[in-house]
Design an enzyme around this catalytic site. Sequence first.
Site, PDB file in Angstrom:
ATOM      1  N   ALA A 114      -3.518 108.853  95.138  1.00 43.03           N
ATOM      2  CA  ALA A 114      -2.609 109.567  94.842  1.00 43.03           C
ATOM      3  C   ALA A 114      -2.858 110.877  93.908  1.00 43.03           C
ATOM      4  O   ALA A 114      -2.833 111.715  93.989  1.00 43.03           O
ATOM      5  CB  ALA A 114      -1.495 108.723  93.803  1.00 43.03           C
ATOM      6  N   ASN A 147       3.239 106.092  83.995  1.00 40.84           N
ATOM      7  CA  ASN A 147       1.869 105.159  84.341  1.00 40.84           C
ATOM      8  C   ASN A 147       2.122 104.242  82.870  1.00 40.84           C
ATOM      9  O   ASN A 147       1.854 103.663  82.764  1.00 40.84           O
ATOM     10  CB  ASN A 147       1.189 105.213  85.020  1.00 40.84           C
ATOM     11  CG  ASN A 147       0.578 106.440  84.132  1.00 40.84           C
ATOM     12  OD1 ASN A 147       1.430 107.506  83.849  1.00 40.84           O
ATOM     13  ND2 ASN A 147      -0.209 106.707  83.907  1.00 40.84           N
ATOM     14  N   SER A 165      -0.886 105.042  96.829  1.00 41.09           N
ATOM     15  CA  SER A 165      -1.679 104.807  96.309  1.00 41.09           C
ATOM     16  C   SER A 165      -2.543 103.186  96.780  1.00 41.09           C
ATOM     17  O   SER A 165      -0.791 102.683  95.926  1.00 41.09           O
ATOM     18  CB  SER A 165      -1.920 105.055  94.692  1.00 41.09           C
ATOM     19  OG  SER A 165      -2.915 104.057  94.089  1.00 41.09           O
ATOM     20  N   ALA A 166      -2.829 102.763  97.262  1.00 40.27           N
ATOM     21  CA  ALA A 166      -3.576 101.332  97.299  1.00 40.27           C
ATOM     22  C   ALA A 166      -3.058 101.061  96.374  1.00 40.27           C
ATOM     23  O   ALA A 166      -2.827  99.534  96.205  1.00 40.27           O
ATOM     24  CB  ALA A 166      -4.317 101.578  98.247  1.00 40.27           C
ATOM     25  N   CYS A 208      -6.707 108.044  81.894  1.00 40.29           N
ATOM     26  CA  CYS A 208      -7.052 109.278  82.071  1.00 40.29           C
ATOM     27  C   CYS A 208      -7.516 110.236  80.286  1.00 40.29           C
ATOM     28  O   CYS A 208      -8.219 110.552  80.569  1.00 40.29           O
ATOM     29  CB  CYS A 208      -6.211 109.750  82.475  1.00 40.29           C
ATOM     30  SG  CYS A 208      -5.539 109.306  84.312  1.00 40.29           S
TER      31      CYS A 208
END
Lengths: 88, 464
Positions: free
Chosen positions: B134, B214, B262-263, B388
């Site tokens: 992503a 998120n 995103s996987a 992050c």
Amino acid sequence: MAAAVTSPVRSEVLSLFRSFLRTSRQFSDYNIREYTRRRAADAFRENRALADAPTAAAAFAEGKKQLEVAKRQAKNTMFHATLLTKMW
Amino acid sequence: MALSRRILPVLLRRVNGGGWVAPALSFSAPARALSTATAAAEPPPPASDEEESVVVKGVRISGRPLYMDMQATTPVDPRVLDAMLPFYLHRYGNPHSRTHLYGWESDAAVEEARARIAALVGADPREIFFTSGATECNNIAVKGVARFYRDRRRHVITTQTEHKCVLDSCRYLQQEGFDVTYLPVRSDGLVDLAQLEEAIRPDTALVSVMAVNNEIGVIQPLEEIGRICKEKGVPFHTDAAQALGKVPIDVNRMGIGLMSLSAHKIYGPKGVGALYLRRRPRIRVEPQMSGGGQERGIRSGTVPTPLVVGFGAACEIAAKEMDYDHRRAAALQQRLLDGIRAQVDEVVINGSMEHRYPGNLNLSFAYVEGESLLMGLKEVAVSSGSACTSASLEPSYVLRALGVEEDMAHTSIRFGIGRFTTEEEVDRAIELTVHQVKKLRDMSPLYEMAKAGIDLKSIEWSQH
């Protein structure tokens, strides 16, 4: 080969369910083990009410396919189980 | 040092309790000469309980922690792994090889995966382009669109709670001379639609608002934003990495022009993602990866067949299991929240409760210090804020954008509930969290003062 699609016999379904439970015990990972057991139980419970033969037969066939996947992967995780297994 | 480790067991005897004892022998002098002073003080290696416990970062744990950090990443579903393995074993061809079976079957598998992903979001397979994740999709979307239309469009709109890669791409564009508007969010995390409409200018190239945040799990009103963007003729990009497979997405109903997927957030493999790029009306981007022109020139590079097949399988499973997983996640979230609130007070939920994906619960505990709370929760894998930003000490920018005060932002914990989370894990997480919070609050003089009714803001702390 135009035989009518028959819905699975009760004993077949129970045997498939028991296979799922047996296979789920082979997973070394706690989360996958519990998920397999729980999802199989919920799916069988939900599909119990399926009335007509084609959908019941389709669900049974799908169940058998999923069982094969679960069996293969249970063996995989057995070989790759690490020393640091889960807390429980 | 290593030499003495080998020699010592020969010369010394191990006693019960783990100590070492030198035998009373006449030739203990050579042993003395070889051994160093520290050898006697050296702790004996752990013997039979090595498999049962391990010391990590100074904490002894006897097994893997229970995983409640689904927003950081998710375990790979065994069904996904089953679909991927043949492509690591014998079907290892490059999908761009046109001359042999290996290439043909690989290509067929990639196209099948593409169709599955498209079906999950209501798109055409020709609108899906595979990337490495992503983050790459966000880069292509933001920088690619802005640069392609750079002659006529010089403005980009995004929100303050976006993922770091979107914010960083926007900052990069600012250096190239673009104007960027960072829309503030309300205290419940939702973007203000009136403000968005006002901010759109005739030269706006892109509006980027993420679908599910998120950190706080808030779901933005995608349909309304899509409608506004369509009226104004501005492409709408959404980062749907956390939303895919968890909440229903329909690119046509929601007016989405670009979407990042995103996987590894939906029980697929890490290292693969997909960019949705609308064909009608066609959205053009400037490619960020130059090369052989794979993926219709949008993203050059060999498409990683096993990863892409895994992504497709994960999407197929998600399409079937979305309702079941959603119901379970909602029930488990309620259980977690009730369990914690029943035993501790002054717990604040960050972000709206109504517009929330149930698998993401971000809580702040008042009068508790965040780092010490996390240190005590080593048996539960949770995170505070986003992965992050966890390297730095600054509180999460998302919580700051919500208007959460610094001390509450520091004590935030994000619990992630997923497909494989069990009731026992939730109960254990409740137990551990409550225990740790109570322990810290017992030690906290601020909590005592607050309980006594003193208003902490009115205190004049003395200067030393």
